[in-house]
Scaffold this motif. Sequence first.
Motif, PDB file in Angstrom:
ATOM      1  N   TYR A  38       0.858  -1.187   0.000  1.00 18.70           N
ATOM      2  CA  TYR A  38       0.000   0.000   0.000  1.00 18.70           C
ATOM      3  C   TYR A  38       0.891   1.233   0.000  1.00 18.70           C
ATOM      4  O   TYR A  38       2.074   1.159   0.330  1.00 18.70           O
ATOM      5  N   GLY A  39       0.293   2.375  -0.344  1.00 16.99           N
ATOM      6  CA  GLY A  39       1.019   3.635  -0.205  1.00 16.99           C
ATOM      7  C   GLY A  39       1.728   4.046  -1.474  1.00 16.99           C
ATOM      8  O   GLY A  39       1.270   3.789  -2.582  1.00 16.99           O
ATOM      9  N   CYS A  40       2.874   4.659  -1.268  1.00 17.45           N
ATOM     10  CA  CYS A  40       3.560   5.322  -2.376  1.00 17.45           C
ATOM     11  C   CYS A  40       4.487   4.365  -3.115  1.00 17.45           C
ATOM     12  O   CYS A  40       4.702   3.226  -2.695  1.00 17.45           O
ATOM     13  N   ASN A  43       7.151   2.495  -1.168  1.00 14.48           N
ATOM     14  CA  ASN A  43       6.755   1.265  -0.497  1.00 14.48           C
ATOM     15  C   ASN A  43       6.769   0.083  -1.463  1.00 14.48           C
ATOM     16  O   ASN A  43       7.164  -1.017  -1.090  1.00 14.48           O
ATOM     17  N   THR A  75       2.841  -1.559   4.638  1.00 15.28           N
ATOM     18  CA  THR A  75       1.770  -0.630   5.013  1.00 15.28           C
ATOM     19  C   THR A  75       2.136   0.843   4.879  1.00 15.28           C
ATOM     20  O   THR A  75       3.298   1.215   4.884  1.00 15.28           O
ATOM     21  N   CYS A  76       1.095   1.650   4.829  1.00 17.96           N
ATOM     22  CA  CYS A  76       1.215   3.096   4.705  1.00 17.96           C
ATOM     23  C   CYS A  76       0.474   3.753   5.866  1.00 17.96           C
ATOM     24  O   CYS A  76      -0.582   3.280   6.272  1.00 17.96           O
ATOM     25  N   SER A  77       1.032   4.834   6.401  1.00 16.61           N
ATOM     26  CA  SER A  77       0.384   5.537   7.521  1.00 16.61           C
ATOM     27  C   SER A  77      -0.019   6.939   7.161  1.00 16.61           C
ATOM     28  O   SER A  77      -0.409   7.717   8.028  1.00 16.61           O
ATOM     29  N   ILE A  78       0.124   7.311   5.908  1.00 16.76           N
ATOM     30  CA  ILE A  78       0.084   8.725   5.570  1.00 16.76           C
ATOM     31  C   ILE A  78      -1.234   9.394   5.941  1.00 16.76           C
ATOM     32  O   ILE A  78      -1.252  10.508   6.405  1.00 16.76           O
ATOM     33  N   CYS A 110       5.429   1.492   7.088  1.00 11.26           N
ATOM     34  CA  CYS A 110       5.230   2.704   7.871  1.00 11.26           C
ATOM     35  C   CYS A 110       4.353   2.534   9.107  1.00 11.26           C
ATOM     36  O   CYS A 110       4.460   3.303  10.052  1.00 11.26           O
ATOM     37  N   VAL A 194       5.787  10.787   8.044  1.00  2.46           N
ATOM     38  CA  VAL A 194       6.907  10.057   7.436  1.00  2.46           C
ATOM     39  C   VAL A 194       8.241  10.162   8.200  1.00  2.46           C
ATOM     40  O   VAL A 194       8.919   9.150   8.369  1.00  2.46           O
ATOM     41  N   ARG A 198       9.752   6.548   8.794  1.00  5.70           N
ATOM     42  CA  ARG A 198      10.843   6.116   7.920  1.00  5.70           C
ATOM     43  C   ARG A 198      12.187   6.677   8.346  1.00  5.70           C
ATOM     44  O   ARG A 198      13.200   6.412   7.712  1.00  5.70           O
ATOM     45  N   GLN A 229      11.850  10.782  -0.737  1.00  5.89           N
ATOM     46  CA  GLN A 229      10.833  11.699  -0.195  1.00  5.89           C
ATOM     47  C   GLN A 229      11.124  13.125  -0.631  1.00  5.89           C
ATOM     48  O   GLN A 229      10.239  13.950  -0.720  1.00  5.89           O
TER      49      GLN A 229
HETATM   50 FE1  SF4 Z   1       4.966   6.002   1.500  1.00  5.43          FE
HETATM   51 FE2  SF4 Z   1       4.504   7.915   3.152  1.00  5.43          FE
HETATM   52 FE3  SF4 Z   1       2.780   5.981   2.964  1.00  5.43          FE
HETATM   53 FE4  SF4 Z   1       5.067   5.545   4.098  1.00  5.43          FE
HETATM   54  S1  SF4 Z   1       3.511   6.894   4.852  1.00  5.43           S
HETATM   55  S2  SF4 Z   1       4.109   4.283   2.559  1.00  5.43           S
HETATM   56  S3  SF4 Z   1       6.390   6.853   2.930  1.00  5.43           S
HETATM   57  S4  SF4 Z   1       3.262   7.453   1.392  1.00  5.43           S
END
Ligand code: SF4
Length: 509
Positions: A38-40, A43, A75-78, A110, A194, A198, A229
């Motif tokens: 998931y996410g960017c 990831n 995983t993503c936490s954004i 994340c 982030v 990260r 980033q």
């Molecule tokens: Fe990417 Fe940011 Fe999501 Fe982490 S929190 S997966 S760095 S978009």
Amino acid sequence: MDLLIPDKTHDESRQGEALILGPATGKNNGRKLYIESYGCAMNFSDSEIVASILTDKGFETTSDFTIADVVLINTCSIRENAEQRVRNRLKEFTVAKVKNPGMVVGVLGCMAERLKSKFLEEEKLVDVVVGPDAYRDLPNLIERVDDGQRAVNVLLSREETYADISPVRLNSNGINAFVSIMRGCDNMCSFCVVPFTRGRERSREPQSIVTECTDLFNRGYREVTLLGQNVDSYKWKTTNKSSETDTQKQVLGMDLLDKVLASGEDFSGLQPHYTVEAGDVTFANLLEMVAQISPELRIRFSTSHPKDITDDVLYAIKKYDNICKYIHLPIQSGNSRVLKLMNRTYNREWYMDRIAAINRIIPECAISTDIITGFCSETEEEHQETLSMMDHVHFYFAYMFMYSERPGTLAAKRYADDIPDAVKKRRLQEVVAKQQEHSHERLKKLVGTTQKVLIEGFSKKSNNDYSGRSDQNTVVVFPVSDNYKPGQYVNVLIERCTTATLIGSPQTP
Ligand code: SF4
Ligand code: 5AD
């Protein structure tokens, strides 16, 4: 509600996709790995590093989690909804585990740091939790789970860049690849989680990047996207080591947070944070090094930061035909007070100055952005300034989000999340409507032009059409012909467009 106009770096259609590849030759340990992300793009790129580490230990990938021995979710936490999605998915894995009790379920990425104890102990959803800098430890951690323990490693590092790991390419079309050039982030934008998930910013050794890109080119790839980033602050020093006295607090960036908290709102901003010393390899230098691999290899990069994008970078883009004329330059808000609260360290005028520099140095360059609506205390007039900035720039694409408060961030500590959801949503709709108009206008202007397109494969809608992207990152669709195949460049005369796609016919060579 998140709305976006998809492009390759944050492809909504890939969210949660299972990533598979053939078994590593001669190394089968009889165990099956299922991994979804998931996410960017970062990831997805990390999942390729994880797969590389595990296939090297003999794992084989599968697209069916019910028969997997190890199920990993990157995983993503954004934003809050990204976390919610993962939580629902973990519950599905728990159900599968009842039928397949030997299954090891792991959370990567994340969410690992923030939710480790919740997932492991309280909710007992997973067996292993691994943060973004600890993937080399995965084989050991999986062994520990096999021995009946729960395993966790969320230590962040100031040095890990996985430079020596050659990522396997998952679900690849053999044409485009992502290459990480740096990890972490030192920016401390007040809305963003982030830096805590990260860790601190570190750049990858440049020669390993060039070697990876050269290898990709030799294997037939024709486009690399350099990922970080904040790619403009890429910097490699020959003395790129972290200090031995670094505490875990520094590694986690908590010292930076303290500094910003102590400074009140009185940061001086408006000076590029980016300083270069003799002998440093900068992002502009790195772009040139990668561009020189072959004129047939297209270079893209993401994400740029308005405070750090220098004219040197713009001149490097201009100098090489194979560096795509496309810059993703998140603005977040068009109002200087809100930008200050966001700790973006630039204001409206600074952003406009960078746009003017891009237009002056690379007039044909496409620009896209990220926008957040309804940030803490944003007034109606301030929101109007975001809309007027959009009118000023006429972005080609945008990712547009409602503000979502993330625990532990500067904004969560300092400002009330006081804009009602309905207002955030209405402002988002206004931003989206404007962007759709601008995207469509941009595309309409390209009708009648000829675009150089790298063919990526059949179009999503029909096997009678090929699809690829122009230099400026717009999807171009045209009829299949025996004269061309995926991985080749073709000049396409644009005859018409939809709101997000150019349609045309190939010009005979
Ligand atoms: Fe990417 Fe940011 Fe999501 Fe982490 S929190 S997966 S760095 S978009
Ligand atoms: N709420 C809403 N959007 C966010 N982004 C990052 N953090 C948040 C948040 N807390 C958006 C920013 C960033 C993009 C990757 O995600 O626009 O540029």
